[in-house]
Write a protein that holds these residues in place. Structure first.
Motif, PDB file in Angstrom:
ATOM      1  N   ARG A  14     -11.250   5.288  10.072  1.00  0.00           N
ATOM      2  CA  ARG A  14     -10.109   5.485  10.959  1.00  0.00           C
ATOM      3  C   ARG A  14     -10.373   6.769  11.725  1.00  0.00           C
ATOM      4  NH1 ARG A  14      -6.644   6.292   7.216  1.00  0.00           N
ATOM      5  NH2 ARG A  14      -6.207   4.114   6.846  1.00  0.00           N
TER       6      ARG A  14
ATOM      7  N   LEU B 180       0.004   2.469   7.700  1.00  0.00           N
ATOM      8  CA  LEU B 180      -0.922   1.814   6.783  1.00  0.00           C
ATOM      9  C   LEU B 180      -0.937   0.326   7.099  1.00  0.00           C
ATOM     10  CD1 LEU B 180       0.177   3.540   3.488  1.00  0.00           C
ATOM     11  CD2 LEU B 180      -1.887   3.983   4.762  1.00  0.00           C
ATOM     12  N   LYS B 181      -2.129  -0.250   7.108  1.00  0.00           N
ATOM     13  CA  LYS B 181      -2.221  -1.661   7.464  1.00  0.00           C
ATOM     14  C   LYS B 181      -2.516  -2.494   6.230  1.00  0.00           C
ATOM     15  CE  LYS B 181      -3.507  -1.123  12.242  1.00  0.00           C
ATOM     16  NZ  LYS B 181      -4.663  -0.914  13.109  1.00  0.00           N
TER      17      LYS B 181
ATOM     18  N   ALA C 164       3.728  18.946  10.285  1.00  0.00           N
ATOM     19  CA  ALA C 164       3.326  18.174  11.458  1.00  0.00           C
ATOM     20  C   ALA C 164       4.342  18.323  12.585  1.00  0.00           C
ATOM     21  CB  ALA C 164       3.162  16.714  11.087  1.00  0.00           C
TER      22      ALA C 164
ATOM     23  N   TYR D 293       4.587   6.448   4.536  1.00  0.00           N
ATOM     24  CA  TYR D 293       3.802   6.575   3.318  1.00  0.00           C
ATOM     25  C   TYR D 293       3.727   5.282   2.513  1.00  0.00           C
ATOM     26  CZ  TYR D 293       3.596  11.491   4.227  1.00  0.00           C
ATOM     27  OH  TYR D 293       3.333  12.702   4.806  1.00  0.00           O
ATOM     28  N   SER D 294       4.278   4.202   3.036  1.00  0.00           N
ATOM     29  CA  SER D 294       4.141   2.935   2.320  1.00  0.00           C
ATOM     30  C   SER D 294       4.147   1.803   3.338  1.00  0.00           C
ATOM     31  CB  SER D 294       5.273   2.750   1.317  1.00  0.00           C
ATOM     32  OG  SER D 294       6.501   2.716   1.994  1.00  0.00           O
TER      33      SER D 294
ATOM     34  N   SER E 116     -10.191  10.372  12.865  1.00  0.00           N
ATOM     35  CA  SER E 116      -9.669  11.425  11.994  1.00  0.00           C
ATOM     36  C   SER E 116      -8.500  12.182  12.623  1.00  0.00           C
ATOM     37  CB  SER E 116     -10.778  12.408  11.660  1.00  0.00           C
ATOM     38  OG  SER E 116     -11.278  12.961  12.853  1.00  0.00           O
ATOM     39  N   ASN E 117      -8.235  11.986  13.921  1.00  0.00           N
ATOM     40  CA  ASN E 117      -7.139  12.739  14.540  1.00  0.00           C
ATOM     41  C   ASN E 117      -5.804  12.025  14.412  1.00  0.00           C
ATOM     42  OD1 ASN E 117      -7.723  10.628  16.213  1.00  0.00           O
ATOM     43  ND2 ASN E 117      -7.372  11.768  18.100  1.00  0.00           N
ATOM     44  N   GLN E 118      -5.776  10.825  13.814  1.00  0.00           N
ATOM     45  CA  GLN E 118      -4.520  10.085  13.735  1.00  0.00           C
ATOM     46  C   GLN E 118      -3.662  10.604  12.582  1.00  0.00           C
ATOM     47  OE1 GLN E 118      -5.275   5.925  13.496  1.00  0.00           O
ATOM     48  NE2 GLN E 118      -5.913   5.782  15.637  1.00  0.00           N
ATOM     49  N   LYS E 119      -2.369  10.725  12.842  1.00  0.00           N
ATOM     50  CA  LYS E 119      -1.488  11.215  11.776  1.00  0.00           C
ATOM     51  C   LYS E 119      -0.729  10.052  11.138  1.00  0.00           C
ATOM     52  CE  LYS E 119       2.084  12.666  15.001  1.00  0.00           C
ATOM     53  NZ  LYS E 119       2.943  13.736  15.444  1.00  0.00           N
ATOM     54  N   LEU E 120      -0.549  10.189   9.834  1.00  0.00           N
ATOM     55  CA  LEU E 120       0.097   9.142   9.053  1.00  0.00           C
ATOM     56  C   LEU E 120       1.600   9.205   9.281  1.00  0.00           C
ATOM     57  CD1 LEU E 120      -0.279   6.973   6.890  1.00  0.00           C
ATOM     58  CD2 LEU E 120      -0.158   8.756   5.182  1.00  0.00           C
TER      59      LEU E 120
ATOM     60  N   HIS F 239      -4.617  14.145   9.407  1.00  0.00           N
ATOM     61  CA  HIS F 239      -5.008  14.781  10.657  1.00  0.00           C
ATOM     62  C   HIS F 239      -5.040  16.297  10.473  1.00  0.00           C
ATOM     63  CE1 HIS F 239      -0.667  15.179  10.721  1.00  0.00           C
ATOM     64  NE2 HIS F 239      -0.793  16.122  11.650  1.00  0.00           N
TER      65      HIS F 239
ATOM     66  N   ARG G 224      -6.175  20.139   6.529  1.00  0.00           N
ATOM     67  CA  ARG G 224      -5.968  18.679   6.487  1.00  0.00           C
ATOM     68  C   ARG G 224      -5.484  18.298   5.097  1.00  0.00           C
ATOM     69  NH1 ARG G 224     -11.266  15.842   8.894  1.00  0.00           N
ATOM     70  NH2 ARG G 224      -9.930  13.997   8.830  1.00  0.00           N
TER      71      ARG G 224
ATOM     72  N   LYS H 113      -0.784  13.854  19.106  1.00  0.00           N
ATOM     73  CA  LYS H 113      -1.772  13.105  18.337  1.00  0.00           C
ATOM     74  C   LYS H 113      -1.271  11.691  18.078  1.00  0.00           C
ATOM     75  CE  LYS H 113      -4.220  16.844  16.301  1.00  0.00           C
ATOM     76  NZ  LYS H 113      -4.437  17.729  15.185  1.00  0.00           N
TER      77      LYS H 113
ATOM     78  N   ILE I 288       0.869  -1.180   0.000  1.00  0.00           N
ATOM     79  CA  ILE I 288       0.000   0.000   0.000  1.00  0.00           C
ATOM     80  C   ILE I 288       0.900   1.223   0.000  1.00  0.00           C
ATOM     81  CG2 ILE I 288      -1.838   1.245   1.187  1.00  0.00           C
ATOM     82  CD1 ILE I 288      -2.609  -1.208   2.598  1.00  0.00           C
ATOM     83  N   ILE I 289       0.567   2.215  -0.831  1.00  0.00           N
ATOM     84  CA  ILE I 289       1.282   3.484  -0.737  1.00  0.00           C
ATOM     85  C   ILE I 289       0.258   4.603  -0.544  1.00  0.00           C
ATOM     86  CG2 ILE I 289       3.309   2.801  -2.042  1.00  0.00           C
ATOM     87  CD1 ILE I 289       2.139   4.115  -4.473  1.00  0.00           C
TER      88      ILE I 289
ATOM     89  N   PHE J 200      -0.375   6.475  13.107  1.00  0.00           N
ATOM     90  CA  PHE J 200      -0.764   5.150  12.601  1.00  0.00           C
ATOM     91  C   PHE J 200       0.060   4.818  11.378  1.00  0.00           C
ATOM     92  CE2 PHE J 200      -3.184   5.660   8.660  1.00  0.00           C
ATOM     93  CZ  PHE J 200      -3.399   7.023   8.651  1.00  0.00           C
TER      94      PHE J 200
END
Lengths: 172, 188
Positions: free
Chosen positions: B123, B24-25, B10, B132-133, B125-129, A133, A153, B19, A79-80, B22
């Motif tokens: 998910r 990507l799962k 961020a 990116y892969s 909405s307050n979680q930050k990524l 976020h 966002r 915050k 996944i990207i 998370f």
């Protein structure tokens, strides 16, 4: 462009039954050198790679793709997250055209800078379009009472890489 | 004037340190063979008479049939109740529930927010990524280490070795250049 693992190259060189040219110094001392060795090695290497591609015996492939100004190293089932809005609906499959590199355990195809579109195909499915976020952009001016807060966002598009395939032999 | 904006925003703001993040799962390999939409249920709560629900009512009159056609796997409920603000509740197949109060939204804003609810995967909405892969497969050509593609005769060298421990000069040193100049210069 073609790069082969040293172990593969060594086994290929031994199969040629020609004394390998290891350094320039040897050539200067007046040894007999096979002039066509380079072209024959290239032909043999291409043949070994093409054999794997035609029979489908190569290992899992990975590719370096260029997407939205960034490079991602991907393999099937990855996944990207792309930091943009794509005009593609959820569940739709797209083909990623800009491939910088595709490789398995035994060989690496490197684009200059991109690989041929007919050679390597990478497919991806859009699984999510979402926002990141919420963060604050704070503007502040010294010695005045200027203070502003803006909230924003980022847009994200999540892609599932369906697969990578090499469509045809590499020297055709 | 100080603008606290940068490429990596961020990290700029201390608010975001607190915050939750998370990754990507991989999930159930959704999207490999076919894509299963994650939205299960959408509930529109609104008032039939009050002014705060005006745009929600307009949305329901003109857009809700298109929405139902777009999301055939989701159930859409309309729940009128008297003199309360309009609310949209989205429930996802992973059990997440998102509730959005829609009082100040115009019809166009409603379209965009509801489009977001239909395309996200449930998910908070307050979680930050954080990355990116995501991958589940191991490195294909092996992880890099300092001895990858190095000449193998270095294995036979007896240590400590003067040859290997010498500094590699990529260009002539100042001393060598001066000596060269002396050699090449014409004798007086």
């Amino acid at each position: 462009m073609l790069r082969v693992l040293p172990s593969v190259a060594r086994s290929l060189a031994s199969s040629l039954s020609v004394r390998p040219l290891t350094s320039k110094a040897q050539a200067v001392t007046g040894e007999i050198v096979d002039q066509n060795r380079e072209s024959r090695v290239i032909k043999t290497v291409l043949g070994a790679v093409n054999d794997q591609i035609e029979k489908g015996t190569h290992s899992r492939l990975f590719a370096v793709i260029y997407l939205h100004g960034k490079q991602f190293k991907v393999t099937a089932e990855d996944i990207i997250a792309v930091n943009t809005v794509m005009p593609v609906g959820i569940g739709e499959t797209i083909r990623l055209n800009k491939i910088l590199l595709a490789a398995s355990t035994d060989f690496t195809l490197i684009g200059r800078p991109l690989l041929d579109q007919d050679l390597v195909r990478v497919y991806a499915t859009v699984i999510e379009r979402t926002l990141g976020h919420e963060y604050r952009i704070f503007k502040f001016r010294q010695r005045t009472r200027y203070q502003r807060s803006y909230f924003y966002r980022q847009n994200y598009t999540m892609l599932r890489i369906n697969g990578i395939e090499i469509a045809r032999p590499i020297d055709q | 004037m100080l603008w606290i904006i940068s490429e990596n925003r961020a990290e700029c703001s201390t608010m975001n340190h607190y915050k939750p993040g998370f990754f990507l799962k991989e999930g159930f390999n959704n999207g490999m063979l076919q894509h299963v939409p994650s939205l299960a249920r959408l509930t529109f709560k609104f008032c039939k008479s009050h002014g705060s629900s005006r745009f929600m009512r307009e949305y329901i009159e003109s857009e809700i049939m298109d929405l139902a056609r777009q999301c055939p796997t989701a159930v859409i409920y309309l729940k009128p109740r008297r003199h309360r603000d309009p609310v949209v509740v989205a429930e996802y197949i992973n059990g997440h529930k998102e509730e959005l109060r829609c009082n100040p939204f115009s019809k166009q804003e409603l379209i965009r927010w509801i489009n977001l609810m239909t395309t996200t995967s449930g998910r908070p909405s307050n979680q930050k990524l954080l990355k990116y892969s995501a991958t589940s497969s191991i490195s294909i050509q092996g992880p890099w280490n300092p001895w990858v593609y190095k000449p193998t005769e270095e294995n036979l060298e007896e240590l400590p070795s003067e040859r290997l421990s010498a500094a590699k000069a990529t260009y002539p040193t100042a001393t060598e250049r001066v000596l060269d100049m002396v050699k090449t210069s014409q004798p007086r």
